[in-house]
Design a protein around this motif. Structure first.
Motif, PDB file in Angstrom:
ATOM      1  N   CYS A  28       0.771  -1.086   0.104  1.00 35.51           N
ATOM      2  CA  CYS A  28      -0.008   0.061  -0.100  1.00 35.51           C
ATOM      3  C   CYS A  28       0.744   1.266  -0.079  1.00 35.51           C
ATOM      4  O   CYS A  28       0.653   1.975  -0.868  1.00 35.51           O
ATOM      5  CB  CYS A  28      -0.897  -0.041   1.211  1.00 35.51           C
ATOM      6  SG  CYS A  28      -1.894   1.335   1.389  1.00 35.51           S
ATOM      7  N   TYR A  35       5.189  10.802   0.334  1.00 34.88           N
ATOM      8  CA  TYR A  35       3.901  11.062   0.143  1.00 34.88           C
ATOM      9  C   TYR A  35       3.275  12.337   0.587  1.00 34.88           C
ATOM     10  O   TYR A  35       3.896  13.191   1.417  1.00 34.88           O
ATOM     11  CB  TYR A  35       3.372  10.049   1.165  1.00 34.88           C
ATOM     12  CG  TYR A  35       3.638   8.682   0.953  1.00 34.88           C
ATOM     13  CD1 TYR A  35       3.114   8.133   0.023  1.00 34.88           C
ATOM     14  CD2 TYR A  35       4.575   8.006   1.625  1.00 34.88           C
ATOM     15  CE1 TYR A  35       3.336   6.596  -0.647  1.00 34.88           C
ATOM     16  CE2 TYR A  35       4.960   6.724   1.258  1.00 34.88           C
ATOM     17  CZ  TYR A  35       4.432   5.931   0.417  1.00 34.88           C
ATOM     18  OH  TYR A  35       4.445   4.657   0.137  1.00 34.88           O
ATOM     19  N   GLY A 195      -3.223   0.467  -7.271  1.00 33.08           N
ATOM     20  CA  GLY A 195      -2.145   1.822  -7.532  1.00 33.08           C
ATOM     21  C   GLY A 195      -1.025   1.340  -8.037  1.00 33.08           C
ATOM     22  O   GLY A 195      -0.932   0.480  -9.061  1.00 33.08           O
ATOM     23  N   ASN A 196       0.137   1.929  -7.969  1.00 27.11           N
ATOM     24  CA  ASN A 196       1.189   1.909  -8.929  1.00 27.11           C
ATOM     25  C   ASN A 196       2.629   1.753  -8.208  1.00 27.11           C
ATOM     26  O   ASN A 196       3.591   1.561  -8.859  1.00 27.11           O
ATOM     27  CB  ASN A 196       1.742   3.331  -9.712  1.00 27.11           C
ATOM     28  CG  ASN A 196       0.060   3.927 -10.260  1.00 27.11           C
ATOM     29  OD1 ASN A 196      -0.330   3.443 -11.139  1.00 27.11           O
ATOM     30  ND2 ASN A 196      -0.394   4.990  -9.751  1.00 27.11           N
ATOM     31  N   ILE A 197       2.510   1.681  -6.783  1.00 28.57           N
ATOM     32  CA  ILE A 197       3.765   1.755  -6.211  1.00 28.57           C
ATOM     33  C   ILE A 197       4.221   0.284  -5.224  1.00 28.57           C
ATOM     34  O   ILE A 197       5.025   0.507  -4.646  1.00 28.57           O
ATOM     35  CB  ILE A 197       4.186   3.117  -5.365  1.00 28.57           C
ATOM     36  CG1 ILE A 197       3.081   3.066  -4.322  1.00 28.57           C
ATOM     37  CG2 ILE A 197       3.955   4.370  -6.168  1.00 28.57           C
ATOM     38  CD1 ILE A 197       3.086   4.354  -3.412  1.00 28.57           C
ATOM     39  N   ASN A 198       3.264  -0.470  -5.620  1.00 29.72           N
ATOM     40  CA  ASN A 198       3.519  -1.640  -4.572  1.00 29.72           C
ATOM     41  C   ASN A 198       4.215  -2.852  -4.880  1.00 29.72           C
ATOM     42  O   ASN A 198       4.315  -3.760  -4.429  1.00 29.72           O
ATOM     43  CB  ASN A 198       1.984  -2.226  -4.064  1.00 29.72           C
ATOM     44  CG  ASN A 198       1.162  -2.835  -5.243  1.00 29.72           C
ATOM     45  OD1 ASN A 198       1.910  -3.004  -6.463  1.00 29.72           O
ATOM     46  ND2 ASN A 198       0.221  -3.263  -4.853  1.00 29.72           N
ATOM     47  N   GLU A 328      -3.555   5.426  -5.677  1.00 27.00           N
ATOM     48  CA  GLU A 328      -3.095   4.626  -4.755  1.00 27.00           C
ATOM     49  C   GLU A 328      -3.980   4.042  -3.904  1.00 27.00           C
ATOM     50  O   GLU A 328      -4.804   4.733  -3.238  1.00 27.00           O
ATOM     51  CB  GLU A 328      -1.912   5.519  -4.122  1.00 27.00           C
ATOM     52  CG  GLU A 328      -0.829   5.851  -5.163  1.00 27.00           C
ATOM     53  CD  GLU A 328       0.093   4.500  -5.677  1.00 27.00           C
ATOM     54  OE1 GLU A 328       0.008   3.616  -5.316  1.00 27.00           O
ATOM     55  OE2 GLU A 328       0.582   4.996  -6.997  1.00 27.00           O
TER      56      GLU A 328
END
Length: 334
Positions: A28, A35, A195-198, A328
């Motif tokens: 997450c 952030y 999302g895109n960052i996990n 996200e």
């Protein structure tokens, strides 16, 4: 009831009350990222949330789940639960939490009218758990929250376990056994590309079928029929004691066709899919003085134009090399 373009009725509302969290989970909010969080003025007040929920019940919403970020870091969250408990037509109020503050808050939440609680749980091993959440955490602290929830009368308490290959997949059976002994319902979840960052990849997904096979080698189990349309978990029952566990198979067996969930972000956007790329600003209407009727028509329009089915389209999008800038996880609210 109102229906979207695929005939799916609006039934559930997921409400994110904050984008902040006291963990930095790999699934997450991974560590070492910059952030930007909403300012206090950007976040919906409890009264604004209650109003949106109340209007939504006129359109068919019967269940609300409170999410985050981590909902228990929102000050006096029990006051929101109290407000929602008095909304006519709302049959169920639940919450998903990481459990870290649950031992302090469980009784307040129960007394305020929360019906059900689910705790995200990652491992029985302190070192693995800490690796997942990005800080030193003892599993016993999370278990204390679960035990407190049981003691104050939440039944059943559920835990969600996101299974990731090479991280905690070797613990599937141990986790099943542990919570079976506590009478706690476990839902094992396939690792999803929210999302895109996990760091998601298809190779890290452990299928629901494999999870069920692992458990069935140790226990005699049987499938349980879904109790309502739109139930996301495939449920199974242990034959020896009747306790259930579930698997959620968004990757290998998508269930978009029955999805009846609308999501409200902490800053007042309506999202029609967990994998949405954008939302619809209902806060702007509220703060410009719109009537309940205007809010109702806005929600109706959002839902009736809904055509999301990302999980059914995922593999084709991957094959085509499409890159979507999805909202996200900590903004969507799970």
């Amino acid at each position: 009831m109102i229906k979207d373009t695929y005939g799916r009725e609006l039934h559930d509302l997921r409400v994110s009350v904050t984008d902040r969290c006291n963990f930095r989970c790999q699934f997450c909010m991974p560590e070492n990222q910059d952030y930007e969080f909403y300012s206090r003025s950007e976040i919906l007040t409890f009264e604004e949330i209650e109003r949106i929920v109340r209007v939504s019940t006129k359109l068919g919403v019967r269940k609300v789940r409170i999410t985050g970020g981590e909902p228990l870091v929102r000050k006096h969250i029990e006051n929101l639960i109290h407000l929602l408990s008095h909304v006519d037509g709302l049959h169920d109020i639940s919450m998903t939490t990481n459990g870290f503050l649950l031992s302090q808050k469980a009784k307040l939440l129960k007394d305020a009218g929360l019906k059900r609680i689910t705790v995200s749980f990652h491992s029985l091993k302190d070192e693995v758990f800490s690796k997942v959440v990005g800080k030193d955490v003892k599993v016993s602290d999370i278990l204390k929250g679960i035990e407190t929830a049981i003691d104050v009368g939440f039944h059943p308490v559920k835990v969600n376990v996101c299974v990731v290959r090479g991280l905690n997949d070797s613990e599937v059976l141990d986790i099943a056994k542990f919570f079976k002994s506590m009478g706690v319902v476990v839902r094992f979840i396939e690792f999803m590309d929210v999302g895109n960052i996990n760091g998601w990849s298809l190779e890290r997904v452990v299928s629901a079928k494999d999870i069920v096979n692992i458990i069935s080698k140790e226990f005699d189990i049987e499938p349980v029929e879904k109790s309502y349309r739109g139930e996301v978990a495939d449920r199974y029952r242990y034959k020896d004691d009747g306790l259930e566990f579930g698997v959620i198979s968004s990757i290998t067996q998508p269930f978009c066709g029955d999805c009846n969930r609308l999501r409200l972000t902490a800053d007042g956007k309506l999202l029609t899919c967990l994998f949405a790329t954008d939302g619809y600003d209902i806060k702007r209407l509220i703060r410009s003085g719109a009537s309940d009727e205007k809010l109702q028509e806005f929600i109706r329009g959002v839902w009736q134009s809904r055509k999301d089915r990302y999980s059914e389209e995922r593999l084709e999008k991957i094959r085509r090399g499409e890159i979507l800038r999805k909202v996200e996880m900590f903004k969507v609210g799970g």
